[in-house]
Motif scaffolding. Structure first.
Motif, PDB file in Angstrom:
ATOM      1  N   ASN A  13       0.845  -1.208   0.000  1.00 43.60           N
ATOM      2  CA  ASN A  13       0.000   0.000   0.000  1.00 43.60           C
ATOM      3  C   ASN A  13       0.876   1.252   0.000  1.00 43.60           C
ATOM      4  O   ASN A  13       0.662   2.196  -0.757  1.00 43.60           O
ATOM      5  N   THR A  59      -1.214   3.497  -2.669  1.00 48.96           N
ATOM      6  CA  THR A  59      -2.603   3.184  -3.004  1.00 48.96           C
ATOM      7  C   THR A  59      -3.163   2.224  -1.943  1.00 48.96           C
ATOM      8  O   THR A  59      -2.467   1.894  -0.978  1.00 48.96           O
ATOM      9  N   PRO A  94      -6.064  -1.341  -1.341  1.00 53.27           N
ATOM     10  CA  PRO A  94      -6.700  -2.435  -2.087  1.00 53.27           C
ATOM     11  C   PRO A  94      -8.172  -2.170  -2.377  1.00 53.27           C
ATOM     12  O   PRO A  94      -8.874  -1.546  -1.583  1.00 53.27           O
ATOM     13  N   TYR A 144      -5.867  -2.989  -6.960  1.00 54.66           N
ATOM     14  CA  TYR A 144      -5.713  -1.754  -6.177  1.00 54.66           C
ATOM     15  C   TYR A 144      -6.515  -0.622  -6.792  1.00 54.66           C
ATOM     16  O   TYR A 144      -6.825  -0.632  -8.001  1.00 54.66           O
TER      17      TYR A 144
END
Ligand code: NAD
Length: 448
Positions: free
Chosen positions: A200, A205, A207, A293
């Motif tokens: 992440n 970003t 999920p 993502y």
């Protein structure tokens, strides 16, 4: 002289020692230990005794049922949560309700309902909740963040990530409380929260959806049968197969394990050396996930816990090239006094394959100490925060903590229901954590 921050610790097992010793030692000018809490009175007293050896002062000790009284009596500013994973939510929430800030070990909690409740309490109380992702601080992992952030391979479009737990460290999860999902949320939450947090944060970003497959392939009664360990008992201590079993853990012969666990069994009946081949285990040791993502990237991820070496291989495929990174970690058994996760310098490498140019290796940032050098840097950031802004934004709050567990929690649901599971159906409307800006899909691409 700065004001001292007052800390209470709940959960006095192997991991809390790092925080206790930092408060009482290197950071004593800024920090103070007000109290210790655990459901195992023997382990809590052992910790208080060690504190007294270090400072000459014995901190007060409280049972788990007296947590509120500890807060009232000792008035900590911050509670450090290092208890069993499934109990984190209860202490995080209660500490915030009682006016404290919280630092918690990963995973923030173990399922979606507890996660929603932690987030609700944080919102209602406005208290700060920090998750200690030591992996972000380990220099080679920070370096990966730095490289991806610099745009060295453009924006990341897909990731292949494979994590190996070896037959020493990996097996240890199947001896301890971690072996049951109700305690740990499974390895997909307990262990992989580190891995999913790194992805992440590395990609900037979170999920969107997860599909998982997996099974318990190795740590099963059948494997003991194939080794011919026919007389195995439910625990190592006193097991008739001790002399022959390569998974035998001799707590009586290890002073740290003996003091911390074997000598404290009378208080809670917990056995730290349960048989790795037991049919009472209900977590998986071999899993494969695809994760999509929010920024459009897709990850293939696997975790296998019966490998001959420990570490990981990760590949980032970007719009300007490919970055490959591999780390071999040393072998350890948690709680025995060895340095966990120290990185062998020769076992870590980073290689970049640009489009239209020759591949090259990048010298790896040096890592010294526990968890690939992450523990010491994390402690410095926790107890003696540097005023300089962190270009990689390594501090994680409740949002980072929640997103890091959602991949594993969604995977647990996916394994059960055999379908793709979205993060939003588990925790609706969760905000993005603060991440540094990353290369964008609209950036111009060089032809050479
Ligand atoms: N970041 C890392 O690299 C890292 C490494 C190891 C452990 N951890 C985390 O630290 C935490 C502790 O792990 P550990 O290895 O010290 O385990 P441990 O089994 O040694 O210690 C857990 C402690 O929690 C206590 N406990 C259990 N139930 C409790 C309750 N209801 N109330 C209060 N205390 C309770 C136990 O008695 C024990 O003392 C876990 O959340 C684990 O995930 C993180």
């Amino acid at each position: 002289m700065p004001d001292k921050t007052r800390y209470a610790i709940v959960g006095t097992g192997g991991r809390h020692e790092m925080y206790r010793d930092a408060i009482l030692g290197e950071y004593a000018a800024r920090a103070e230990l007000t109290g210790l809490c655990d459901n195992n009175a023997g382990r809590a007293r052992l910790s208080a005794g060690r504190a007294a050896e270090l400072t000459g002062v014995t901190p007060p000790v409280y049972a788990d049922t007296d947590f509120d009284r500890m807060i009232a009596d000792t008035r900590p500013d911050t509670v450090i949560v290092t208890s069993r994973d499934s109990t984190h939510d209860r202490y995080i929430r209660r500490a915030m309700e009682l006016g404290c800030n919280v630092i918690t070990e990963k995973p923030m909690t173990t399922d979606a309902e507890k996660c929603r409740r932690v987030l609700e309490t944080q919102r209602a109380t406005g208290r700060s909740l920090r998750i200690t992702f030591n992996y972000r601080y380990s220099p080679p992992r920070t370096q990966i963040k730095d490289l991806l952030q610099s745009g060295i391979i453009g924006e990341v479009l897909s990731v292949d990530f494979h994590w190996m737990l070896d037959i020493h460290h990996g097996a240890d999860y199947f001896r301890r409380w971690h072996r049951n999902r109700e305690n740990s949320g499974s390895l997909l939450v307990h262990k992989a929260t580190h891995h999913f947090d790194l992805v992440n944060w590395w990609l900037g970003t979170v999920p969107q959806s997860v599909y998982a497959t997996g099974r318990r392939a190795f740590y099963r009664p059948e494997t003991a049968g194939r080794y011919g360990l026919d007389k195995r008992a439910e625990r190592c201590h006193g097991c008739p197969e001790a002399a022959r079993c390569p998974f035998f853990l001799d707590m009586a012969a290890n002073p740290c394990l003996k003091a911390l666990y074997l000598d404290q069994e009378e208080y809670d009946g917990y056995h730290r050396d349960q048989c790795v081949f037991s049919d009472r285990i209900d977590i998986k040791d071999s899993v494969a996930l695809t994760v999509d993502y929010q920024n459009g990237a897709r990850m293939s991820y696997s975790l296998n816990a019966f490998m001959p070496w420990e570490g990981y291989c990760i590949v980032f495929n970007g719009s300007k090239g490919r970055l490959e990174h591999k780390t071999e970690e040393t072998v350890y058994v948690n709680g025995d006094g060895s340095v966990p996760g120290a990185v062998k310098p020769e076992g870590t490498w980073i290689r970049v394959y640009p489009h239209f140019a020759a591949a090259y290796e990048i010298p790896v940032w040096e890592a010294v100490g526990g968890h690939g050098g992450g523990d010491d840097l994390l402690l410095r950031d926790l107890f003696n925060p540097d005023a300089a802004p962190d270009p990689w934004m390594r501090r994680a709050d409740h949002r980072g903590g929640a997103w890091s567990i959602l991949t594993g929690i969604a995977a647990n649901v996916s394994l059960r229901e055999q379908r793709r599971v979205t993060a939003d159906e588990l925790v609706p409307g969760l905000e993005m954590p603060d991440y540094p800006p990353m290369p964008a899909a609209t950036d111009p691409l060089p032809l050479r």
